[in-house]
Write a protein that holds these residues in place. Structure first.
Motif, PDB file in Angstrom:
ATOM      1  N   SER A  45       0.938  -1.096   0.138  1.00 29.84           N
ATOM      2  CA  SER A  45      -0.095   0.031   0.173  1.00 29.84           C
ATOM      3  C   SER A  45       0.923   1.305  -0.198  1.00 29.84           C
ATOM      4  O   SER A  45       0.444   2.231  -0.433  1.00 29.84           O
ATOM      5  CB  SER A  45      -1.062   0.073   1.132  1.00 29.84           C
ATOM      6  OG  SER A  45      -0.352   0.045   2.181  1.00 29.84           O
TER       7      SER A  45
ATOM      8  N   PRO B  73      -4.859  -2.231   1.645  1.00 25.23           N
ATOM      9  CA  PRO B  73      -5.022  -3.514   1.452  1.00 25.23           C
ATOM     10  C   PRO B  73      -5.986  -4.194   2.054  1.00 25.23           C
ATOM     11  O   PRO B  73      -6.413  -3.770   3.383  1.00 25.23           O
ATOM     12  CB  PRO B  73      -3.599  -4.291   1.714  1.00 25.23           C
ATOM     13  CG  PRO B  73      -2.613  -3.129   2.230  1.00 25.23           C
ATOM     14  CD  PRO B  73      -3.436  -1.732   2.211  1.00 25.23           C
TER      15      PRO B  73
ATOM     16  N   THR C 207      -4.394 -10.229   1.830  1.00 20.65           N
ATOM     17  CA  THR C 207      -3.002 -10.647   1.595  1.00 20.65           C
ATOM     18  C   THR C 207      -2.722 -11.768   0.825  1.00 20.65           C
ATOM     19  O   THR C 207      -3.506 -12.720   1.126  1.00 20.65           O
ATOM     20  CB  THR C 207      -2.205 -10.596   2.846  1.00 20.65           C
ATOM     21  OG1 THR C 207      -2.224  -9.206   3.346  1.00 20.65           O
ATOM     22  CG2 THR C 207      -0.706 -10.988   2.739  1.00 20.65           C
TER      23      THR C 207
ATOM     24  N   GLU D  55      -0.412  -7.673  -1.755  1.00 27.70           N
ATOM     25  CA  GLU D  55      -1.631  -7.244  -0.887  1.00 27.70           C
ATOM     26  C   GLU D  55      -2.283  -6.556  -1.995  1.00 27.70           C
ATOM     27  O   GLU D  55      -1.909  -5.571  -2.664  1.00 27.70           O
ATOM     28  CB  GLU D  55      -0.976  -6.341   0.157  1.00 27.70           C
ATOM     29  CG  GLU D  55      -0.042  -6.948   1.272  1.00 27.70           C
ATOM     30  CD  GLU D  55       0.335  -6.044   2.271  1.00 27.70           C
ATOM     31  OE1 GLU D  55       0.911  -4.630   1.922  1.00 27.70           O
ATOM     32  OE2 GLU D  55       0.356  -6.403   3.480  1.00 27.70           O
TER      33      GLU D  55
ATOM     34  N   ASP E 291      -5.953  -4.697  -3.124  1.00 27.98           N
ATOM     35  CA  ASP E 291      -6.767  -3.284  -2.352  1.00 27.98           C
ATOM     36  C   ASP E 291      -8.205  -3.532  -3.268  1.00 27.98           C
ATOM     37  O   ASP E 291      -8.119  -4.270  -4.340  1.00 27.98           O
ATOM     38  CB  ASP E 291      -6.210  -1.931  -2.397  1.00 27.98           C
ATOM     39  CG  ASP E 291      -5.758  -1.479  -3.787  1.00 27.98           C
ATOM     40  OD1 ASP E 291      -6.472  -1.778  -4.892  1.00 27.98           O
ATOM     41  OD2 ASP E 291      -4.799  -0.759  -3.987  1.00 27.98           O
TER      42      ASP E 291
END
Length: 173
Positions: free
Chosen positions: A27, A36, A39, A54, A56
């Motif tokens: 991020s 995020p 993961t 990660e 988003d």
């Protein structure tokens, strides 16, 4: 400045960020609206190494959206779920394993065979009835199967794989 790149390109960027920051958060290198939400680790990306990504909401929403309506054993009436097909997510990640370990915010973990990740199968839902899901509403991510479309999705094994408050996926051999 917003970059217009594909999800596979974001995988490359994530691998580079991980390599050069010693694993510092993705991020920090990607301008996301909330940081995020998922993961993903294990056998993803390059064949030579395990990876870390990660993800988003912007990255998830950049993938093709799948939507279906179904009843669940946890909600009242028919609900409409929107998200990315698990099969598409697995393909975009370059997953090389046979099993996904899905982990929730409360540390509930369940193994899902990658063979479940088929077109028309489960999705990683990020919306219910057109709205993002709060943690209280089993969000922000929930693996949902189209239970009403196939009777083989209406059993305890599949229900146990329908993990909500999903925060992590580990791709295993």
């Amino acid at each position: 400045m917003m970059l217009n790149v594909s999800f596979p390109m974001l995988r490359v960027i994530a691998a580079v960020v991980f390599t050069f920051t010693g694993g510092a958060g993705f991020s920090e290198a990607h301008n996301s609206r909330n940081g995020p939400v998922l993961t993903i680790t294990g056998l993803v990306g390059d064949a030579e190494a395990s990876g870390l990504l990660e993800v988003d909401f912007e990255m998830l929403e950049a993938l093709p959206v799948t939507e279906f309506s179904t009843t669940t054993i946890w909600t009242d009436g028919v609900q409409t779920f929107s998200g990315v097909e698990l099969s598409v997510l697995i393909e975009e990640l370059g997953a090389r394993g046979t099993t996904l370990t899905a982990i929730a915010a409360n540390d509930y973990a369940i193994e899902i065979p990658i063979s479940d990740a088929v077109p028309g199968g489960p999705i990683v839902a990020y919306k219910i009835n057109g709205s993002t899901m709060s943690v209280r509403e089993k969000g922000p991510l929930w693996i949902v199967y189209p239970y009403d479309q196939k009777t083989e999705y209406q059993n305890e094994v599949i229900y146990s794989r329908s993990i909500w408050q999903l925060t992590q996926i580990v791709v295993q051999p």
